[in-house]
Scaffold this active site. Structure first.
Site, PDB file in Angstrom:
ATOM      1  N   SER A 139       0.776  -1.155  -0.133  1.00 44.74           N
ATOM      2  CA  SER A 139       0.119   0.169   0.023  1.00 44.74           C
ATOM      3  C   SER A 139       0.867   1.215   0.031  1.00 44.74           C
ATOM      4  CB  SER A 139      -0.936  -0.138   1.007  1.00 44.74           C
ATOM      5  OG  SER A 139      -1.481   1.156   1.348  1.00 44.74           O
ATOM      6  N   TYR A 152      -1.169  -1.411  10.857  1.00 46.82           N
ATOM      7  CA  TYR A 152      -1.644  -1.955   9.277  1.00 46.82           C
ATOM      8  C   TYR A 152      -0.433  -1.269   8.554  1.00 46.82           C
ATOM      9  CZ  TYR A 152      -3.612  -1.550   4.788  1.00 46.82           C
ATOM     10  OH  TYR A 152      -3.812  -1.644   3.485  1.00 46.82           O
TER      11      TYR A 152
END
Length: 262
Positions: A139, A152
């Site tokens: 990401s 995360y």
């Protein structure tokens, strides 16, 4: 021996979009996710539409015993996997200390441990068969720390750096490694992470999964090392390198906090 692309987290979102994009190009597929009904329906549809063989395996990658079973089955089979797409991922949001530890552990199990184990097992198989390709999904979050989603963001930093390292290691074995770093994408991820992103629904920052998948497959064909779809996302990935770390931390926290689940 028939060749297949194995995609984890393939029952929805980016994984499903990648499966369709590859099936459209005539690739046989092995789809892995937890939802049997969804996988069965997707396998039938892609087979009928594109005339490829689509198999599926039900597996919770957050359960090490289930992952061991999957790898054992793949190792005993005669199907050659020459493309591994590690797309499955878990997200959480909110103050870290307020989170249920079981959910945070699951994030680490899926985003880091399962991904690494699949790279190790199938990477070894690819080396024996003379080559292959791995795509790990990280990401733009992996380029910076992210308060209110600290676990995360850290997991995606691991995926980014792990993939770049593997790319150099595995070149000599004929294995190409790429890492996909998408920005905000229209998927069920935000609901699973208990994030309210309704204000972003019509934003140009939000990319559709199908558009992202098409960009990604083309980049894979060119063997791109780091795949970042969209100029806005490339800017998001670049900006942390240009600012002092203290400022990056504060800006990331300020951006994330309004969307946090708690």
């Amino acid at each position: 021996m028939p060749r297949y692309a194995l995609i984890t987290g393939a029952s929805s979102g980016i994984g499903l979009a990648l499966a369709e994009a590859l099936a459209r190009r005539g690739r046989n597929l092995i789809l892995v996710a937890r939802q049997r009904d969804a996988l069965e329906s997707i396998a039938c549809e892609l087979t009928q539409r594109f005339g490829v063989e689509v198999l599926f395996r039900v597996c919770d990658l957050g359960e090490p015993m289930q992952l061991s079973g999957l790898l054992h089955e793949l190792g005993q089979g005669e199907r050659q996997i020459d493309l591994l797409i590690n797309n499955a991922g878990v997200g959480t949001s909110g103050p870290f200390l307020d989170q249920d530890w079981g959910r945070e552990q699951q994030l680490i199990e899926v985003n880091i441990l399962a991904l690494s184990r699949l790279c190790h097992a199938l990477g070894n198989a690819m080396a024996l068969q003379g080559g292959g390709q791995i795509l790990n999904v990280a990401s733009v979050a992996g380029f910076q720390p992210g308060a209110w989603m600290s676990n995360y963001y850290a997991s995606k930093a691991y995926v980014l750096h792990f993939s770049e390292g593997l790319r150099e290691e595995l070149k000599s074995r004929g294995i190409k490694v790429s890492v996909l770093c998408p920005g905000p994408t229209r998927t069920a991820f935000f609901r699973g992470a208990q994030m309210d992103v309704s204000r972003l629904e019509d934003s140009k920052l939000m990319m559709g999964a199908e558009e992202l998948a098409l960009f990604t497959v083309k980049a894979l064909e060119k063997n791109r090392a780091i795949i970042i779809p969209g100029w806005r996302n490339r800017l998001l990935a670049l900006s942390p390198r240009l600012a002092p770390r203290w400022l990056v931390r504060k800006l990331s926290a300020a951006i994330n906090k309004p969307f946090a689940g708690r």
